[in-house]
Design a protein around this motif. Structure first.
Motif, PDB file in Angstrom:
ATOM      1  N   ALA A 170       0.838  -1.207   0.000  1.00 21.68           N
ATOM      2  CA  ALA A 170       0.000   0.000   0.000  1.00 21.68           C
ATOM      3  C   ALA A 170       0.872   1.256   0.000  1.00 21.68           C
ATOM      4  CB  ALA A 170      -0.943  -0.009   1.203  1.00 21.68           C
ATOM      5  N   PHE A 171       1.940   1.248   0.793  1.00 20.41           N
ATOM      6  CA  PHE A 171       2.886   2.376   0.781  1.00 20.41           C
ATOM      7  C   PHE A 171       3.447   2.583  -0.627  1.00 20.41           C
ATOM      8  CE2 PHE A 171       4.537   2.239   5.469  1.00 20.41           C
ATOM      9  CZ  PHE A 171       3.396   2.888   5.895  1.00 20.41           C
ATOM     10  N   ALA A 172       3.824   1.483  -1.262  1.00 15.32           N
ATOM     11  CA  ALA A 172       4.411   1.579  -2.600  1.00 15.32           C
ATOM     12  C   ALA A 172       3.393   2.151  -3.584  1.00 15.32           C
ATOM     13  CB  ALA A 172       4.903   0.207  -3.059  1.00 15.32           C
ATOM     14  N   PHE A 173       2.165   1.657  -3.543  1.00 15.89           N
ATOM     15  CA  PHE A 173       1.137   2.207  -4.431  1.00 15.89           C
ATOM     16  C   PHE A 173       0.965   3.696  -4.201  1.00 15.89           C
ATOM     17  CE2 PHE A 173      -3.118   3.887  -4.698  1.00 15.89           C
ATOM     18  CZ  PHE A 173      -3.337   3.801  -6.061  1.00 15.89           C
ATOM     19  N   GLU A 174       0.808   4.081  -2.951  1.00 15.15           N
ATOM     20  CA  GLU A 174       0.569   5.494  -2.616  1.00 15.15           C
ATOM     21  C   GLU A 174       1.714   6.369  -3.108  1.00 15.15           C
ATOM     22  OE1 GLU A 174       1.165   9.032  -0.120  1.00 15.15           O
ATOM     23  OE2 GLU A 174       2.144   7.139   0.387  1.00 15.15           O
ATOM     24  N   SER A 175       2.921   5.919  -2.918  1.00 19.12           N
ATOM     25  CA  SER A 175       4.094   6.699  -3.304  1.00 19.12           C
ATOM     26  C   SER A 175       4.210   6.836  -4.813  1.00 19.12           C
ATOM     27  CB  SER A 175       5.352   6.049  -2.751  1.00 19.12           C
ATOM     28  OG  SER A 175       5.249   5.945  -1.350  1.00 19.12           O
ATOM     29  N   ILE A 176       4.077   5.736  -5.518  1.00 23.51           N
ATOM     30  CA  ILE A 176       4.210   5.768  -6.969  1.00 23.51           C
ATOM     31  C   ILE A 176       3.083   6.583  -7.594  1.00 23.51           C
ATOM     32  CG2 ILE A 176       4.153   4.325  -9.054  1.00 23.51           C
ATOM     33  CD1 ILE A 176       5.621   2.161  -7.270  1.00 23.51           C
ATOM     34  N   ALA A 177       1.854   6.374  -7.127  1.00 19.93           N
ATOM     35  CA  ALA A 177       0.726   7.145  -7.658  1.00 19.93           C
ATOM     36  C   ALA A 177       0.904   8.631  -7.379  1.00 19.93           C
ATOM     37  CB  ALA A 177      -0.589   6.640  -7.057  1.00 19.93           C
ATOM     38  N   THR A 178       1.356   8.971  -6.187  1.00 21.88           N
ATOM     39  CA  THR A 178       1.548  10.376  -5.830  1.00 21.88           C
ATOM     40  C   THR A 178       2.625  11.013  -6.698  1.00 21.88           C
ATOM     41  OG1 THR A 178       0.833   9.965  -3.561  1.00 21.88           O
ATOM     42  CG2 THR A 178       2.115  11.952  -3.942  1.00 21.88           C
ATOM     43  N   MET A 179       3.732  10.305  -6.909  1.00 21.80           N
ATOM     44  CA  MET A 179       4.802  10.857  -7.754  1.00 21.80           C
ATOM     45  C   MET A 179       4.313  11.081  -9.182  1.00 21.80           C
ATOM     46  SD  MET A 179       8.372   9.058  -6.570  1.00 21.80           S
ATOM     47  CE  MET A 179       7.800   7.365  -6.588  1.00 21.80           C
ATOM     48  N   ILE A 180       3.599  10.122  -9.737  1.00 19.96           N
ATOM     49  CA  ILE A 180       3.114  10.255 -11.115  1.00 19.96           C
ATOM     50  C   ILE A 180       2.139  11.420 -11.230  1.00 19.96           C
ATOM     51  CG2 ILE A 180       1.659   9.144 -12.869  1.00 19.96           C
ATOM     52  CD1 ILE A 180       2.944   6.456 -11.945  1.00 19.96           C
ATOM     53  N   ILE A 181       1.178  11.491 -10.324  1.00 19.56           N
ATOM     54  CA  ILE A 181       0.165  12.548 -10.392  1.00 19.56           C
ATOM     55  C   ILE A 181       0.792  13.916 -10.122  1.00 19.56           C
ATOM     56  CG2 ILE A 181      -1.991  13.418  -9.404  1.00 19.56           C
ATOM     57  CD1 ILE A 181      -2.298  10.859 -11.108  1.00 19.56           C
ATOM     58  N   ALA A 182       1.722  13.994  -9.191  1.00 23.49           N
ATOM     59  CA  ALA A 182       2.365  15.286  -8.890  1.00 23.49           C
ATOM     60  C   ALA A 182       3.142  15.796 -10.097  1.00 23.49           C
ATOM     61  CB  ALA A 182       3.280  15.154  -7.676  1.00 23.49           C
ATOM     62  N   ARG A 183       3.885  14.934 -10.740  1.00 23.60           N
ATOM     63  CA  ARG A 183       4.653  15.360 -11.925  1.00 23.60           C
ATOM     64  C   ARG A 183       3.722  15.800 -13.048  1.00 23.60           C
ATOM     65  NH1 ARG A 183      10.197  13.822 -11.758  1.00 23.60           N
ATOM     66  NH2 ARG A 183      10.602  12.610  -9.897  1.00 23.60           N
ATOM     67  N   ARG A 184       2.678  15.032 -13.271  1.00 18.76           N
ATOM     68  CA  ARG A 184       1.716  15.411 -14.322  1.00 18.76           C
ATOM     69  C   ARG A 184       1.023  16.727 -13.976  1.00 18.76           C
ATOM     70  NH1 ARG A 184      -1.191   9.644 -15.736  1.00 18.76           N
ATOM     71  NH2 ARG A 184       0.585   8.739 -16.814  1.00 18.76           N
ATOM     72  N   ALA A 185       0.643  16.891 -12.724  1.00 16.50           N
ATOM     73  CA  ALA A 185      -0.070  18.103 -12.310  1.00 16.50           C
ATOM     74  C   ALA A 185       0.806  19.338 -12.485  1.00 16.50           C
ATOM     75  CB  ALA A 185      -0.532  17.976 -10.862  1.00 16.50           C
ATOM     76  N   VAL A 186       2.053  19.240 -12.068  1.00 19.54           N
ATOM     77  CA  VAL A 186       2.955  20.397 -12.187  1.00 19.54           C
ATOM     78  C   VAL A 186       3.241  20.683 -13.657  1.00 19.54           C
ATOM     79  CG1 VAL A 186       5.268  21.260 -11.692  1.00 19.54           C
ATOM     80  CG2 VAL A 186       3.937  20.144  -9.897  1.00 19.54           C
ATOM     81  N   ASP A 187       3.483  19.647 -14.452  1.00 18.76           N
ATOM     82  CA  ASP A 187       3.709  19.863 -15.887  1.00 18.76           C
ATOM     83  C   ASP A 187       2.480  20.479 -16.544  1.00 18.76           C
ATOM     84  OD1 ASP A 187       6.329  19.082 -16.080  1.00 18.76           O
ATOM     85  OD2 ASP A 187       5.868  17.023 -16.674  1.00 18.76           O
ATOM     86  N   HIS A 188       1.292  20.004 -16.203  1.00 14.26           N
ATOM     87  CA  HIS A 188       0.055  20.545 -16.770  1.00 14.26           C
ATOM     88  C   HIS A 188      -0.132  21.996 -16.359  1.00 14.26           C
ATOM     89  CE1 HIS A 188      -4.337  21.333 -16.873  1.00 14.26           C
ATOM     90  NE2 HIS A 188      -4.226  20.717 -18.026  1.00 14.26           N
ATOM     91  N   ASP A 189       0.138  22.309 -15.092  1.00 14.30           N
ATOM     92  CA  ASP A 189       0.015  23.687 -14.622  1.00 14.30           C
ATOM     93  C   ASP A 189       1.004  24.595 -15.341  1.00 14.30           C
ATOM     94  OD1 ASP A 189      -1.970  22.917 -12.918  1.00 14.30           O
ATOM     95  OD2 ASP A 189      -0.753  22.998 -11.097  1.00 14.30           O
TER      96      ASP A 189
END
Length: 146
Positions: free
Chosen positions: A117-136
């Motif tokens: 669960a930690f691994a899922f949360e971390s990987i999902a957060t990293m992917i979404i954060a990078r996409r969100a910042v790039d999109h912004d």
């Protein structure tokens, strides 16, 4: 950086902070793997039996450390809904894996469920954060007149 309009510096900063979060965690984790049994033995001989569980949890914690402050980045950039959704899915994954793994593997199953669960949360957060910042950043680019 974000408030001062320096969004182009956010991703490089995130990468730097991920390194600064992961390296101390990895060094501490390595020390725990080497010294884990003697340290656990300080609490009593029955705690030494938990060494494999500690090692499993350590794997999840190290993946979590790789994410660095990505979750905070989501929140401060207005993507708190995405952060909350990731945490919600993480809770469901953890509960489902615990229900599945604990009956068969006991405490090691619980540790594996939590580490996953930690691994899922971390990987999902990293992917979404990078996409969100790039999109912004893309949204803020000047548009050319047609």
């Amino acid at each position: 950086m974000i408030a001062s309009g320096r969004r182009n510096e956010v991703l490089p900063f995130l990468k730097t902070m991920q390194i600064w979060t992961f390296l101390p965690s990895a060094l501490t984790g390595a020390a725990l793997l080497v010294l884990g049994e003697p340290v656990l033995g300080l609490f009593g001989p029955e705690f030494v039996a938990a060494y494999p569980v500690m090692a499993i949890l350590l794997a999840g914690i190290l993946v979590r450390a790789l994410a660095g402050p990505a979750q905070n980045l989501l929140i401060v950039t207005g993507h708190q809904g995405a952060a909350a959704a990731i945490l919600g899915v993480t809770v469901v994954i953890n509960a489902a894996l615990n229900l599945t793994l604990i009956p068969r593997f006991g405490l090691a199953g619980a540790a594996a469920a939590t580490a996953t669960a930690f691994a899922f949360e971390s990987i999902a957060t990293m992917i979404i954060a990078r996409r969100a910042v790039d999109h912004d950043r893309f949204r803020e680019l000047p548009r050319h007149a047609s």
